[in-house]
Design an enzyme around this catalytic site. Structure first.
Site, PDB file in Angstrom:
ATOM      1  N   LYS A 115      23.186 -71.683  41.869  1.00  0.00           N
ATOM      2  CA  LYS A 115      24.457 -70.977  41.698  1.00  0.00           C
ATOM      3  C   LYS A 115      25.310 -71.094  42.958  1.00  0.00           C
ATOM      4  O   LYS A 115      26.424 -71.571  42.897  1.00  0.00           O
ATOM      5  CB  LYS A 115      24.230 -69.500  41.347  1.00  0.00           C
ATOM      6  CG  LYS A 115      24.083 -69.214  39.860  1.00  0.00           C
ATOM      7  CD  LYS A 115      22.709 -69.408  39.341  1.00  0.00           C
ATOM      8  CE  LYS A 115      22.574 -69.155  37.854  1.00  0.00           C
ATOM      9  NZ  LYS A 115      21.293 -68.531  37.514  1.00  0.00           N
ATOM     10  N   ASP A 133      16.829 -59.941  43.363  1.00  0.00           N
ATOM     11  CA  ASP A 133      17.234 -61.234  42.817  1.00  0.00           C
ATOM     12  C   ASP A 133      18.715 -61.393  43.171  1.00  0.00           C
ATOM     13  O   ASP A 133      19.562 -60.707  42.608  1.00  0.00           O
ATOM     14  CB  ASP A 133      17.015 -61.223  41.302  1.00  0.00           C
ATOM     15  CG  ASP A 133      17.478 -62.507  40.624  1.00  0.00           C
ATOM     16  OD1 ASP A 133      18.017 -63.401  41.318  1.00  0.00           O
ATOM     17  OD2 ASP A 133      17.291 -62.613  39.389  1.00  0.00           O
ATOM     18  N   TRP A 138      18.274 -61.022  33.119  1.00  0.00           N
ATOM     19  CA  TRP A 138      17.400 -61.477  34.212  1.00  0.00           C
ATOM     20  C   TRP A 138      16.549 -60.337  34.735  1.00  0.00           C
ATOM     21  O   TRP A 138      15.361 -60.519  35.020  1.00  0.00           O
ATOM     22  CB  TRP A 138      18.214 -62.121  35.324  1.00  0.00           C
ATOM     23  CG  TRP A 138      18.975 -63.323  34.863  1.00  0.00           C
ATOM     24  CD1 TRP A 138      20.317 -63.507  34.908  1.00  0.00           C
ATOM     25  CD2 TRP A 138      18.435 -64.519  34.267  1.00  0.00           C
ATOM     26  NE1 TRP A 138      20.647 -64.740  34.378  1.00  0.00           N
ATOM     27  CE2 TRP A 138      19.515 -65.375  33.978  1.00  0.00           C
ATOM     28  CE3 TRP A 138      17.142 -64.947  33.938  1.00  0.00           C
ATOM     29  CZ2 TRP A 138      19.360 -66.632  33.377  1.00  0.00           C
ATOM     30  CZ3 TRP A 138      16.976 -66.198  33.350  1.00  0.00           C
ATOM     31  CH2 TRP A 138      18.070 -67.013  33.075  1.00  0.00           C
TER      32      TRP A 138
HETATM   33  C1  LIG Z   1      20.253 -68.060  36.818  1.00  0.00           C
HETATM   34  C2  LIG Z   1      19.582 -66.801  37.169  1.00  0.00           C
HETATM   35  C3  LIG Z   1      18.193 -66.650  37.053  1.00  0.00           C
HETATM   36  C4  LIG Z   1      17.298 -67.737  36.537  1.00  0.00           C
HETATM   37  O1  LIG Z   1      17.132 -68.679  37.508  1.00  0.00           O
HETATM   38  P1  LIG Z   1      16.135 -69.935  37.350  1.00  0.00           P
HETATM   39  O2  LIG Z   1      16.301 -70.589  38.681  1.00  0.00           O
HETATM   40  O3  LIG Z   1      16.614 -70.727  36.199  1.00  0.00           O
HETATM   41  O4  LIG Z   1      14.762 -69.401  37.141  1.00  0.00           O
HETATM   42  C5  LIG Z   1      17.634 -65.455  37.460  1.00  0.00           C
HETATM   43  N1  LIG Z   1      18.388 -64.451  37.935  1.00  0.00           N
HETATM   44  C6  LIG Z   1      19.730 -64.552  38.046  1.00  0.00           C
HETATM   45  C7  LIG Z   1      20.520 -63.418  38.583  1.00  0.00           C
HETATM   46  C8  LIG Z   1      20.364 -65.735  37.680  1.00  0.00           C
HETATM   47  O5  LIG Z   1      21.699 -65.846  37.782  1.00  0.00           O
END
Ligand SMILES: *Cc1c(COP(=O)(O)O)cnc(C)c1O
Length: 358
Positions: free
Chosen positions: A192, A168, A99
């Site tokens: 999540k 993020d 990511w």
């Molecule tokens: C799942 C995830 C993403 C991707 O998220 P989307 O909502 O599918 O774009 C990005 N960063 C992290 C840390 C994730 O766990």
């Protein structure tokens, strides 16, 4: 038959969230209409959006001068939207996995990326250390990925750097207290630890906006969404409703401090078993182990039993523990809504499997 849901995302939602959302899908706030079929401009829905942003501020103790937004496009859109709005000349990124790598790729469209530290040398099984002192005061921001969903690594504290951070936090926001003041921007896809997919939570410091020289398309400009109170265009109404219910549940249970205790305790139970059981071993470095995504493999002597173990747990209604293809093995996601009972079911399965094969 009760299922034990360990999927990494979308992932388990609390019964409280599911029941309240199911009810609102039939009759929302006594309107006699579905939350799916009512205008986002009604007083009833405006109240949902306002309450959702307020509870985020309350739970995370967000300081004055920040805006909370519910957007769409997932964390992936934020990979691009953040540098679009914030990157002038260069930004600094810490690469801790797939990511983070995705975020770096997008940032390169807008300027130079300084990849100051990376854990790629050992397949991202740790969080790089000691890089903070090398951050330049002239870089636009430092980007981190607070919890690495795929590798099961997690920052144990908010780093100290001379510029604001962009983070993020898709897979650990609301699992612990966060020092929001260190961040200019925090973003998280909801699926999540906040709610269903379709909503993306953004917390942005107002004063960092409007500083870049490039023009920004209206829909990609954070200011548009601040001015529109997350309703510049039609928001993902049902997803935001379910996020609100999830956050209400976190408040009922004692807020993020209580969430951290619960997460630490569930993770410790599972890690203890991984460390004790001769058939399994963790993949992340000890000090950097995540309390949200617990990654493990079979020890070399038992490697060929991995698919057998998957079948073994499947027969016990334990679902979603297959590891990401870039790590292999297993990953148990134990976000806030994960039940201790399910963690115990997985541990029992590991013990029983050991008895059968050791
Ligand atoms: C799942 C995830 C993403 C991707 O998220 P989307 O909502 O599918 O774009 C990005 N960063 C992290 C840390 C994730 O766990």
């Amino acid at each position: 038959m009760k299922k034990h849901n360990f999927y990494a995302g979308p992932s388990r939602l609390s019964d409280y969230t599911l029941k309240a959302t199911a009810e609102a899908v039939i009759d929302f706030a006594g309107t006699g209409l579905s939350v799916m079929g009512i205008s986002h401009r009604t007083a009833e829905f405006e109240d949902v959006m306002l309450s959702a942003t307020e509870i985020v501020k309350e739970l995370l103790d967000v300081p004055q001068g920040y805006s909370v937004l519910f957007l769409q496009g997932g964390a992936s859109l934020q990979f691009c939207m953040a540098p679009f709005n914030l990157l002038e000349n260069n930004a600094t990124y810490i690469n801790t996995g797939v990511w983070a790598t995705g975020a770096i790729k997008e940032a390169k469209y807008f300027g130079d990326v300084i990849e100051l530290a990376s854990s790629a040398d050992r397949n991202f099984c740790y969080i790089p250390k000691g890089w903070e002192k090398n951050v330049s005061k002239d870089t636009s921001y430092v980007h981190i990925t607070s919890n690495n969903t795929i590798y099961g690594t997690q920052y144990k504290q908010d780093p100290d750097v001379p510029v604001y951070m962009v983070a993020d936090m898709s897979s650990d926001l609301f699992s612990r207290p966060v020092d929001v003041a260190k961040y200019g921007l925090i973003y998280a896809g909801a699926q999540k630890n906040i709610g269903p997919s379709g909503a993306t939570l953004v917390i942005v410091k107002d004063e960092i906006l409007g500083k870049v020289s490039r023009p920004i398309p209206k829909i990609l400009n954070y200011k548009t969404h601040i001015d529109g109170k997350s309703m510049y265009n039609t928001p993902p109404t049902v997803a935001v409703f379910a996020c609100l219910k999830t956050l209400e549940r976190y408040r009922q249970l004692g807020g993020v401090q209580a969430m951290k205790q619960r997460a630490d305790s569930k993770a410790a139970m599972l890690y203890d078993e991984i460390d004790r059981n001769k058939m399994f071993q963790g993949t992340a470095d000890f000090d950097d182990r995540s309390n949200m995504n617990i990654c493990f493999v079979m020890t070399p002597d038992y490697k060929d039993l991995e698919s057998k173990f998957n079948e073994f747990v499947g027969a016990r209604n334990i679902l979603g523990i297959k590891g990401h293809r870039s790590v292999g093995g297993f990953r148990a996601s134990v976000y806030n809504a994960q039940r201790e009972e399910s963690v115990k079911a997985l541990i029992t399965a590991m013990k029983d499997f050991e008895k059968r094969h050791l």
